[in-house]
Each structure stands twice: as C-alpha cells, then as structure tokens.
Design a protein around this motif. Structure first.
Motif, PDB file in Angstrom:
ATOM      1  N   ASN A 103       0.782  -1.180  -0.017  1.00 37.48           N
ATOM      2  CA  ASN A 103      -0.005   0.065  -0.109  1.00 37.48           C
ATOM      3  C   ASN A 103       0.806   1.372   0.096  1.00 37.48           C
ATOM      4  OD1 ASN A 103      -1.761   1.822   2.081  1.00 37.48           O
ATOM      5  ND2 ASN A 103      -2.437   1.264   0.374  1.00 37.48           N
ATOM      6  N   THR A 104       2.139   1.321   0.221  1.00 36.77           N
ATOM      7  CA  THR A 104       3.186   2.240   0.415  1.00 36.77           C
ATOM      8  C   THR A 104       4.532   1.836  -0.215  1.00 36.77           C
ATOM      9  OG1 THR A 104       3.908   1.976   2.540  1.00 36.77           O
ATOM     10  CG2 THR A 104       1.983   3.285   2.394  1.00 36.77           C
ATOM     11  N   PHE A 105       5.160   2.898  -0.241  1.00 35.85           N
ATOM     12  CA  PHE A 105       6.586   2.404  -0.719  1.00 35.85           C
ATOM     13  C   PHE A 105       7.201   1.453   0.592  1.00 35.85           C
ATOM     14  CE2 PHE A 105      11.118   3.310  -1.002  1.00 35.85           C
ATOM     15  CZ  PHE A 105      11.294   2.352  -2.266  1.00 35.85           C
ATOM     16  N   ALA A 106       6.985   2.031   1.487  1.00 35.00           N
ATOM     17  CA  ALA A 106       7.610   1.531   2.820  1.00 35.00           C
ATOM     18  C   ALA A 106       7.323  -0.097   2.672  1.00 35.00           C
ATOM     19  CB  ALA A 106       7.196   1.876   4.064  1.00 35.00           C
ATOM     20  N   ASP A 107       6.025  -0.416   2.396  1.00 32.54           N
ATOM     21  CA  ASP A 107       5.681  -1.915   2.313  1.00 32.54           C
ATOM     22  C   ASP A 107       6.529  -2.436   1.093  1.00 32.54           C
ATOM     23  OD1 ASP A 107       3.707  -1.401   4.180  1.00 32.54           O
ATOM     24  OD2 ASP A 107       1.968  -1.118   2.494  1.00 32.54           O
ATOM     25  N   ALA A 134      -7.271  -0.653   2.805  1.00 36.53           N
ATOM     26  CA  ALA A 134      -6.199   0.250   3.238  1.00 36.53           C
ATOM     27  C   ALA A 134      -6.584   1.550   2.560  1.00 36.53           C
ATOM     28  CB  ALA A 134      -4.864  -0.412   2.585  1.00 36.53           C
ATOM     29  N   PRO A 135      -5.613   2.663   2.932  1.00 33.63           N
ATOM     30  CA  PRO A 135      -5.836   3.982   2.019  1.00 33.63           C
ATOM     31  C   PRO A 135      -5.872   3.718   0.577  1.00 33.63           C
ATOM     32  CG  PRO A 135      -4.505   4.274   4.015  1.00 33.63           C
ATOM     33  CD  PRO A 135      -4.582   2.568   3.938  1.00 33.63           C
ATOM     34  N   ILE A 136      -6.982   4.392  -0.046  1.00 37.23           N
ATOM     35  CA  ILE A 136      -6.960   4.509  -1.627  1.00 37.23           C
ATOM     36  C   ILE A 136      -5.607   5.157  -2.069  1.00 37.23           C
ATOM     37  CG2 ILE A 136      -8.600   5.183  -3.600  1.00 37.23           C
ATOM     38  CD1 ILE A 136      -9.548   2.984  -1.751  1.00 37.23           C
ATOM     39  N   LEU A 137      -5.064   4.697  -3.246  1.00 35.73           N
ATOM     40  CA  LEU A 137      -3.820   5.010  -3.605  1.00 35.73           C
ATOM     41  C   LEU A 137      -4.078   6.213  -4.877  1.00 35.73           C
ATOM     42  CD1 LEU A 137      -1.477   2.092  -3.686  1.00 35.73           C
ATOM     43  CD2 LEU A 137      -1.245   3.997  -2.349  1.00 35.73           C
ATOM     44  N   GLY A 138      -5.238   5.901  -5.722  1.00 36.92           N
ATOM     45  CA  GLY A 138      -5.490   6.603  -6.770  1.00 36.92           C
ATOM     46  C   GLY A 138      -4.461   6.670  -7.818  1.00 36.92           C
ATOM     47  N   LEU A 139      -4.499   6.976  -8.882  1.00 35.52           N
ATOM     48  CA  LEU A 139      -3.484   7.110  -9.959  1.00 35.52           C
ATOM     49  C   LEU A 139      -2.238   7.833  -9.282  1.00 35.52           C
ATOM     50  CD1 LEU A 139      -2.942   6.174 -12.723  1.00 35.52           C
ATOM     51  CD2 LEU A 139      -3.762   8.509 -13.652  1.00 35.52           C
ATOM     52  N   ASP A 140      -2.202   9.046  -8.621  1.00 40.91           N
ATOM     53  CA  ASP A 140      -1.005   9.435  -8.286  1.00 40.91           C
ATOM     54  C   ASP A 140      -0.100   8.674  -7.360  1.00 40.91           C
ATOM     55  OD1 ASP A 140      -1.681  11.633  -9.826  1.00 40.91           O
ATOM     56  OD2 ASP A 140      -2.422  12.728  -8.276  1.00 40.91           O
ATOM     57  N   GLY A 141      -1.115   8.139  -6.323  1.00 37.53           N
ATOM     58  CA  GLY A 141      -0.218   7.170  -5.406  1.00 37.53           C
ATOM     59  C   GLY A 141       0.409   5.903  -5.951  1.00 37.53           C
ATOM     60  N   VAL A 142      -0.206   5.310  -7.172  1.00 38.54           N
ATOM     61  CA  VAL A 142       0.483   4.135  -7.942  1.00 38.54           C
ATOM     62  C   VAL A 142       1.720   4.885  -8.576  1.00 38.54           C
ATOM     63  CG1 VAL A 142       0.179   2.551  -9.613  1.00 38.54           C
ATOM     64  CG2 VAL A 142      -1.707   2.896  -8.058  1.00 38.54           C
ATOM     65  N   ARG A 143       1.443   5.781  -9.116  1.00 39.40           N
ATOM     66  CA  ARG A 143       2.568   6.724  -9.786  1.00 39.40           C
ATOM     67  C   ARG A 143       3.759   6.701  -9.105  1.00 39.40           C
ATOM     68  NH1 ARG A 143       0.064  10.614 -11.885  1.00 39.40           N
ATOM     69  NH2 ARG A 143      -0.333   9.705 -13.817  1.00 39.40           N
ATOM     70  N   LYS A 144       3.535   7.379  -7.679  1.00 35.62           N
ATOM     71  CA  LYS A 144       4.531   7.850  -7.031  1.00 35.62           C
ATOM     72  C   LYS A 144       5.289   6.276  -6.358  1.00 35.62           C
ATOM     73  CE  LYS A 144       5.211  10.170  -2.460  1.00 35.62           C
ATOM     74  NZ  LYS A 144       5.876   9.202  -1.776  1.00 35.62           N
ATOM     75  N   ILE A 145       4.663   5.481  -5.858  1.00 34.67           N
ATOM     76  CA  ILE A 145       5.129   4.035  -5.556  1.00 34.67           C
ATOM     77  C   ILE A 145       5.876   3.648  -6.956  1.00 34.67           C
ATOM     78  CG2 ILE A 145       4.783   1.700  -5.011  1.00 34.67           C
ATOM     79  CD1 ILE A 145       2.529   2.651  -3.294  1.00 34.67           C
ATOM     80  N   CYS A 146       5.456   3.565  -8.124  1.00 35.03           N
ATOM     81  CA  CYS A 146       6.081   3.034  -9.150  1.00 35.03           C
ATOM     82  C   CYS A 146       7.710   3.971  -9.680  1.00 35.03           C
ATOM     83  CB  CYS A 146       5.419   3.235 -10.470  1.00 35.03           C
ATOM     84  SG  CYS A 146       3.999   1.930 -10.713  1.00 35.03           S
TER      85      CYS A 146
END
Length: 209
Positions: A103-107, A134-146
């Motif tokens: 769900n996060t980059f820490a994960d 878990a908290p919704i990532l949305g497109l920006d959240g997915v992009r950030k982790i990638c």
C-alpha cells in the motif's frame, strides 16, 4: 499482464468465473475465497485444474500457503497480515510464485530483499471485494510508488489492484505498473468471456498472460 482475482460476492460461481476468464484469454488466476473452508477451495481447484493445465493457465491461492502446497498450485498471494514471505517460501519451495500486497513504498522496501515474484500495489480505487480496506492510492499514489521503485532500482514486477475498470488500464500502465489485477469488473460482468477479452485487448501483447 492480467491477473484475475475470483470473487465470492457476485452471482456467478467461482468455478464458472475461472472457466470464463480462461476462455477470454486470461492465464493468471488468483483464487481468493476468504470465508471458504479448505475443502470448498479444494473442490474449486480440483474442478478447474485440468483446464488450467490444458491451457497453460497459472493458479495462485490467496493466503492459504499450506493448502497451496497440498493442492500443488503455482503459488500464493500474501496480504500484509498473512504468513511472512520467508516462511511461505520455506513451505512452498523455490519454484513457487509468491506475490505480496503493498500500500506504500515502505511496504515495498520492507520485503524487497526477500524472495518474492511480484507486488500487488493497491488499492487503486474503492472496492467492495475487500473489507478493512487500506488507504486508497489513486493514480497519483500508484505513480509515486512506481517512481520510487525505479529510483531505488527495485525491479520486481508490480501490478495495480483494487477497483480497476477498463478506463483505468491505460493510465495505470502509463503510471508504471507492469500489469493489472481485476476482480469485480470481470466477475460481475454479464459476459465474463467478453469482458476479459476487453481487458486483454488493452494490454501489451507481450504481457497478456
């Protein structure tokens, strides 16, 4: 790549869902039946395994590591509260595929040095298939982790998961995922075969399976 995650909250039985997505061209199936007994899951696997072998389709179980070994399926997908990756690898052996939820980059970073095969990054959007979301990532959240994965040179494949529809596929690929995992949009469709083909057609031909 398209991973189909079975869904017990729709009217179509899980076995029929699996046969439908295989006919539609999906070759990567995660059997997720959280409230089912091992016996119920075993019956599903026994029913679909011959077709999976015939078509080269790959089966994973959600969470049930010991059962995955007993049934000799391809591997497991582990949530953050499921069995630790290292223990699952000891049970299943080197050849099994093990995916983990992030769900996060820490994960992502927490297990990046372990022997895992892919990340399920999500939830991308709200989904009725999981409780205690878990908290919704949305497109920006997915992009950030990638982006952070690329920056840290973590080259493990990663698929987006959670409430994905046809309209989300291309934006998610552009955000940096290697594939998508879909449940309700396919399992709840009036024609599972046709809906699966629609998702497959949006994916690069080299990663359809």
């Amino acid at each position: 790549m398209l991973q189909f995650i079975t869904n017990t909250k729709v009217s179509t039985p899980v076995i029929d869902q699996i046969f439908g997505v295989i006919e539609g061209g999906c070759r990567w199936i995660q059997v997720r039946m959280k409230d089912a007994s091992d016996e119920e899951i075993s019956k599903v696997i026994e029913a679909v395994k011959p077709k999976c072998i015939e078509t080269g389709s790959f089966l994973l179980l959600n969470d049930r590591v010991e059962l995955a070994k007993t049934l000799n399926v391809g591997g497991v997908h582990l949530g953050k509260d499921d069995m630790p990756v290292s223990k699952a690898r000891m049970i299943l052996g080197a050849a099994a595929v093990i995916g983990v939820t992030a769900n996060t980059f820490a994960d992502v970073a927490a297990v990046s040095q372990l022997d895992i095969d892919y990340y399920g990054i999500g939830p991308f959007a709200n989904t009725s298939t999981k409780e205690h979301l878990a908290p919704i990532l949305g497109l920006d959240g997915v992009r950030k982790i990638c982006f952070e994965m690329e920056e840290k040179n973590i080259m493990i494949p990663h698929v987006a998961v959670g409430g994905i529809t046809l309209d989300d596929v291309l934006p998610l690929l552009e955000a940096g995922v290697n594939g998508i995992a879909v449940s309700n949009a396919i399992a709840g469709a009036s024609d599972i075969v046709k809906e699966t083909k629609k998702f497959i057609d949006l994916l690069p031909k080299t990663v359809n399976s």
